[in-house]
Design a protein around this motif. Structure first.
Motif, PDB file in Angstrom:
ATOM      1  N   VAL A  94      12.447  25.534  67.358  1.00 33.85           N
ATOM      2  CA  VAL A  94      12.677  25.441  68.808  1.00 33.85           C
ATOM      3  C   VAL A  94      13.174  26.774  69.359  1.00 33.85           C
ATOM      4  O   VAL A  94      12.678  27.263  70.385  1.00 33.85           O
ATOM      5  CB  VAL A  94      13.684  24.308  69.133  1.00 33.85           C
ATOM      6  N   GLY A 124       3.451  25.821  67.829  1.00 40.94           N
ATOM      7  CA  GLY A 124       4.155  25.210  68.954  1.00 40.94           C
ATOM      8  C   GLY A 124       4.479  26.087  70.138  1.00 40.94           C
ATOM      9  O   GLY A 124       4.694  25.583  71.244  1.00 40.94           O
ATOM     10  N   MET A 169       5.281  25.877  75.053  1.00 40.88           N
ATOM     11  CA  MET A 169       6.486  26.369  75.728  1.00 40.88           C
ATOM     12  C   MET A 169       6.146  27.537  76.653  1.00 40.88           C
ATOM     13  O   MET A 169       6.703  27.657  77.748  1.00 40.88           O
ATOM     14  CB  MET A 169       7.539  26.767  74.695  1.00 40.88           C
ATOM     15  N   GLU A 228      11.212  19.503  72.627  1.00 39.46           N
ATOM     16  CA  GLU A 228      10.718  20.118  71.399  1.00 39.46           C
ATOM     17  C   GLU A 228      11.567  19.726  70.193  1.00 39.46           C
ATOM     18  O   GLU A 228      11.045  19.570  69.086  1.00 39.46           O
ATOM     19  CB  GLU A 228      10.714  21.646  71.541  1.00 39.46           C
ATOM     20  N   TRP A 244      10.314  16.328  69.140  1.00 37.55           N
ATOM     21  CA  TRP A 244       8.998  16.420  68.493  1.00 37.55           C
ATOM     22  C   TRP A 244       9.095  17.026  67.104  1.00 37.55           C
ATOM     23  O   TRP A 244       8.459  16.543  66.160  1.00 37.55           O
ATOM     24  CB  TRP A 244       8.052  17.260  69.355  1.00 37.55           C
ATOM     25  N   ASN A 245       9.890  18.083  66.955  1.00 37.95           N
ATOM     26  CA  ASN A 245       9.980  18.765  65.660  1.00 37.95           C
ATOM     27  C   ASN A 245      10.824  17.994  64.652  1.00 37.95           C
ATOM     28  O   ASN A 245      10.565  18.080  63.447  1.00 37.95           O
ATOM     29  CB  ASN A 245      10.547  20.178  65.841  1.00 37.95           C
TER      30      ASN A 245
END
Length: 320
Positions: A105, A196, A200, A249, A252-253
């Protein structure tokens, strides 16, 4: 002439009766409208209950059973919960998950913001559109392809070692990055960041385009440089978007599975074992469904807490 109370009461009664009749009609109409609206969402609600609520109920139920005898599981109470709390492997997997999530993140936001700032510059519109499309490629690529790409890059004879060898790092250029317990987690994290950051970047670019140019023009007049404008204008204006993105995030991670499973399977020596792969190992390799269910419910609790903060921040943002 004095008012007659009885006469006034008789005059008011028909109005009262009419009001009550109207209220009944409105109530009946509202109920019909309510059930009509519910009928539209019932198919989706039924499907949601079948696919989510019932499996969740089964997981909760299984978490209280001991599956040592797969054919005849026995009620074990909170045994599964007490076991995973004292299991060192559980805490190792949780630590790896937090490291994997927080690092992904943080660096995803830093890289995403960097590219968003570059794309927000007054450059050629066509070039910017092409560059943005190219940068979105990692996010549009499936986990299987991303895993395959980075497995080739971190191969002992792959691109990473060739680059290191070209700079004179001969000792490091012989490393099997995904086969070494000290470097495997870093390799998986790098792959996850690469996959990812475009999302972002896109969200932050949208936020940058909402910031008024008047603020930057005033800063230029005051002689502010790039860093001062970044820390005193850009970041404060993006604060809410960054907070929302970071929470989303993180959720999700934290529940990530596919990339780690495909690249390392949790190895070597459990060095990349995260919560999702830990649960998978116990559920589908050792067939300890009760223990896996209890661990999955712990993970669900973490997700619920994080989701609560995300929803709370979203509601606050809408209220403002």
């Amino acid at each position: 002439m004095k008012n007659n109370p009885v006469r006034n009461d008789l005059l008011d009664r028909p109005v009262t009766l009419r009001n009550k009749t109207t209220e009944k009609k409105h109530t009946k109409k509202d109920l019909i409208e309510f059930f009509r609206k519910v009928s539209f969402i019932m198919p989706a609600l039924t499907l949601l209950l079948l696919l989510t609520a019932y499996p969740l109920y089964q997981v909760v139920l299984m978490s209280f059973y001991d599956y040592s005898d797969k054919a005849n599981p026995v009620l074990a109470g909170i045994k599964n919960y007490s076991e995973f709390i004292v299991d060192p492997m559980f805490w190792s997997a949780l630590t790896n998950t937090v490291i994997f999530t927080a690092t992904s993140v943080f660096f995803g936001l830093v890289i995403g913001l960097t590219f968003a700032l570059l794309l927000n510059q007054p450059i050629n519109t066509k070039f910017r559109a092409v560059f943005r499309s190219v940068l979105m490629f990692p996010w549009l690529t499936s986990s299987t392809v991303v895993a395959a790409i980075f497995m080739l890059i971190f191969n002992p004879f792959g691109l990473a070692n060739k680059i290191l060898a070209s700079f004179g790092f001969t000792a490091l250029s012989q490393t099997a990055w995904l086969g070494n317990e000290h470097t495997a987690l870093m390799g998986v994290i790098i792959a996850n960041i690469w996959r990812g950051f475009p999302f972002m970047m896109l969200m932050l670019l949208a936020g940058l385009q909402t910031i008024s140019n008047d603020l930057y023009e005033a800063a230029d007049i005051d002689g502010a440089g790039f860093l001062k404008k970044l820390f005193y204008i850009t970041l404060p204006q993006l604060k809410k978007i960054i907070a929302t993105l970071a929470t989303l995030e993180f959720i999700w991670n934290f529940r990530s599975f596919d990339l780690v499973f495909l690249m390392t399977g949790g190895g070597p020596m459990n060095s990349t074992e995260i919560m999702s792969t830990y649960i998978y190992q116990h559920a589908f390799r050792t067939l300890n469904f009760g223990y896996a269910s209890a661990t999955a419910l712990f993970m669900l609790l973490v997700m619920v807490v994080l989701s609560f903060f995300y929803i709370k921040s979203s509601i606050k943002k809408e209220g403002e």
